[in-house]
Design a protein around this motif. Structure first.
Motif: not given
Length: 233
Positions: A182, A201, A233
């Motif tokens: 993240w 995540s 992501l």
């Protein structure tokens, strides 16, 4: 007239206070579970009163913890891994963000055992061990992850000696990997979007858990894996 405590003292107490509230929330949750069989035997007014009191304790603890992070703190924590920030204050904020991420991921999961994080121990670890070093963001994230795994910052009783069960260690590892992925990802535009990014995540880490567990004890492998996951992501 009594003088208020100095500002530096209030600041120094924030992490221990949040740790205390984590304990309150966990105590309330565990107590409700433990009392469930007996509570079913109580008259409904009494049962409702006990449950309401425990729910209020848990909510108060959780709300206090969740209100402690600002969007800017996440930016600073990410910059620590990117090598843009390295000062003591930045590492303190990084510790708070990691603790925040743990709480959110823990609350979202359904785990058999109760594992708490100590923000105080975590901040001390970052300050004393200087784990955020390396030439690349992946290396810095891998070293930080390894340092936290070797510390006593997360456990059924943080700060107390003892080994985690294999199940507990897997939960810890997935949460830490989710947090590092993240923080390595491209930043969102506000706190709500950052929370969704953290959830994504976590879902990605869960889907890739076989690869994560195969790499977790090899820092060089982890240093390559974390940025790869973050890129998704």
């Amino acid at each position: 007239m009594q003088q208020p405590p100095p500002l530096f003292l209030l600041t120094a107490m924030q992490k221990p206070l949040r740790d205390a509230m984590r304990g309150v929330a966990t105590f309330a949750e565990m107590t409700e579970e433990a009392l469930e069989p007996a509570a079913n035997m109580l008259p409904d007014p009494v049962r409702s009163t006990v449950r309401s009191a425990l729910d209020a304790l848990e909510e108060a603890g959780t709300k206090f913890i969740n209100s402690s992070i600002a969007f800017e703190d996440i930016l600073v924590a990410s910059d620590v891994l990117m090598g843009k920030e390295s000062g003591a204050q930045a590492q303190e904020r990084c510790a708070s963000v990691i603790a925040f991420a743990w709480e959110r991921l823990w609350q979202a999961g359904k785990h058999q055992h109760h594992l708490m994080i100590s923000e105080t121990i975590l901040a001390a670890r970052l300050a004393s061990k200087s784990p955020v070093s390396g030439e690349t963001p992946g290396q810095r994230a891998a070293q930080l992850l390894s340092s936290i795994r070797q510390s006593s910052a997360i456990g059924r009783a943080p700060g107390m000696p003892g080994r985690h069960t294999a199940e507990d260690q897997e939960v810890i590892d997935l949460a830490l990997v989710s947090t590092m992925v993240w923080l390595l990802a491209a930043r969102a535009v506000n706190l709500d979007e950052e929370e969704r990014l953290l959830d994504l995540s976590s879902a990605l880490s869960l889907a890739m858990k076989a690869d994560i567990f195969a790499a977790i004890d090899d820092p060089e492998h982890v240093a390559r894996l974390l940025p790869t996951l973050a890129a998704h992501l």
